[in-house]
Motif scaffolding. Sequence first.
Motif, mmCIF file in Angstrom:
data_model
loop_
_atom_site.group_PDB
_atom_site.id
_atom_site.type_symbol
_atom_site.label_atom_id
_atom_site.label_comp_id
_atom_site.label_asym_id
_atom_site.label_seq_id
_atom_site.Cartn_x
_atom_site.Cartn_y
_atom_site.Cartn_z
ATOM 1 N N GLY A 7 27.059 47.600 61.260
ATOM 2 C CA GLY A 7 25.692 48.095 61.358
ATOM 3 C C GLY A 7 25.064 47.889 62.712
ATOM 4 N N ARG A 33 23.192 48.220 66.100
ATOM 5 C CA ARG A 33 22.104 49.103 66.532
ATOM 6 C C ARG A 33 21.809 48.905 68.019
ATOM 7 N NH1 ARG A 33 20.853 53.098 62.745
ATOM 8 N NH2 ARG A 33 18.718 53.152 63.502
ATOM 9 N N THR A 35 21.051 44.642 64.393
ATOM 10 C CA THR A 35 21.849 45.180 63.291
ATOM 11 C C THR A 35 20.971 45.746 62.176
ATOM 12 O OG1 THR A 35 21.958 43.156 61.943
ATOM 13 C CG2 THR A 35 23.566 43.367 63.753
ATOM 14 N N GLU A 36 21.642 46.381 61.225
ATOM 15 C CA GLU A 36 20.965 46.911 60.047
ATOM 16 C C GLU A 36 20.655 45.825 59.025
ATOM 17 O OE1 GLU A 36 23.736 49.860 58.817
ATOM 18 O OE2 GLU A 36 22.935 51.389 60.173
ATOM 19 N N THR A 95 24.351 54.425 68.634
ATOM 20 C CA THR A 95 23.028 53.881 68.334
ATOM 21 C C THR A 95 22.381 53.217 69.547
ATOM 22 O OG1 THR A 95 24.161 51.923 67.463
ATOM 23 C CG2 THR A 95 23.396 53.554 65.863
ATOM 24 N N SER A 106 26.957 51.116 71.419
ATOM 25 C CA SER A 106 27.228 50.693 70.043
ATOM 26 C C SER A 106 27.155 51.899 69.121
ATOM 27 C CB SER A 106 26.218 49.632 69.602
ATOM 28 O OG SER A 106 24.898 50.140 69.677
ATOM 29 N N ASP A 134 27.013 52.717 64.576
ATOM 30 C CA ASP A 134 26.831 52.031 63.301
ATOM 31 C C ASP A 134 27.675 52.578 62.160
ATOM 32 O OD1 ASP A 134 25.505 54.423 62.852
ATOM 33 O OD2 ASP A 134 23.607 53.525 62.254
ATOM 34 N N GLY A 167 30.848 50.378 63.442
ATOM 35 C CA GLY A 167 30.444 49.123 64.047
ATOM 36 C C GLY A 167 31.148 48.799 65.350
#
Length: 364
Positions: free
Chosen positions: A17, A19, A33-34, A324, A337, A339, A342
Motif C-alpha cells: 500500500g 503512497r 501507506t494505506e 503513487t 512508489s 500501491d 507495493g
Amino acid sequence: MTVPPGFVAEPIAHVAGARELAVAPNGDLFVGTEGSDVVIVPDAQGQPGEPHVFATLPDKPVAGVTLAGDWLYVGALFGVYRIAYRVGDRSPRSAPQKIAAVRTSGENRGHSTTSVAFSHGVLYASVGSSCNACDPELDATRATIQQMAPDGGGMRPRAVDIRNAIALAVQPGTGALWAGVAGRDELEHGHPYEIFDDVSAHAGVPDYGWLRCYDDLRPIGSASCAGVVVPEVVFPAYATPIGAAFYPTGPAGRYSFPDAWRGGAFVALHGSWHQPPVPPRVAFVPFAGDHPAVPVNWQDPAAQWREFLGGCQAADGTRSCRPTGVAVGTDGSLFVSEDLGGTIWRIRPAGRRTAVSAAAKRAG
C-alpha cells in the motif's frame, strides 16, 4: 514497466500500500501507506536495507509524508501529525503528535488521504471532497488545501473548491506550491481534464471551481465561473494525479539526470476505473523557468507532458503497477512508489547503476 532509453529502474523495496515518499538527507526513504504505518527504507540511495515500520499512528491511512527541519510530518485521515526527527533516525524519538484536525465531521466518506508539503515555514495539507459532487460538504476542511504554522497553529484555507488536490509538490528555488488535482466524474466523457497548478501564484484564497466550472472556465449548468482559477497544466480526464516532485535545475549528485529532465515536474498518474481505462504512468512536464515549457492546449490534454515511466497497463487493460509517490534523492536518483504491488523503484541514468542488496533483489 518501462523508462526512457538511457535510464535504469531498479526495484529496491516492497511496501504494501505504498503512497507518498520523502527522502532524508542521508538517503533514507520514508513511505506513507494505506494503513497506519509509516515505513522507512534504510539507505535507499546506497545499499537498501529491509523496509521496517518507523512509526504507527492512531489513524489511517497515513498516506502523506514530508520532512522539514527537525520533524517528519504525516497526513492521516483525521489529522496532521508530526514526529521529532534527526537525520539518521530509524526509529521515532517521540510518539506522533497530532497538531491539526481535518475531516472534522468525523465521517470517513469519499477521498480519505491527506497529502502534506512544507515551504517557506508553512505547512500545507490537502483534504479531498467527501463525494464526487456534493453540496454542502461534510465540513469546511473538505475539498481544500489548508495552510498552517509548523506546530499546526492558525490553520486556514489556502485554496477552496478543489476536489482532490492529492499531489502536492514544492518547486525548488521559488518554493511555490503546486497541486495535482483529480477532477469529478459524470460530465461528458473525457472531461474534466485533470490539472496541475501553481497555487502560490494566486493571491488570497483561490477558487478552483469544483461543482460549478471545469477546464477553461466551462460552466456546469447555469453556474458562474467568475473568479475561478484557470490551471497551468492539464492531463487527460481520469488520469488521477496522486504524487508529484520537481527535479532540480542544477543537481549536484552522482546520479543527476540529463539536462532534458531537469527543472520540470514528475507526476505520478494512478490511472482510472473508467472504460476504457486510462493507463497508470509517471508523466514528465518540462518547464522553462518557473512555468511549463508548453502552454495549455485545450484541444490536446497530452500536449504538455511526455511519459517517463510506463508499461503498467497491458493492451487488455490489466495492470501490473499503479504509481503513487515520487521523490528526488540528494544524489539525483528518482524514487517512485506504486500501491498495486507495493514496489519502490529507484531510477538512475544507465551506466551509473550500483548493486542493490539481497533484500532489494527480493523486492523485484
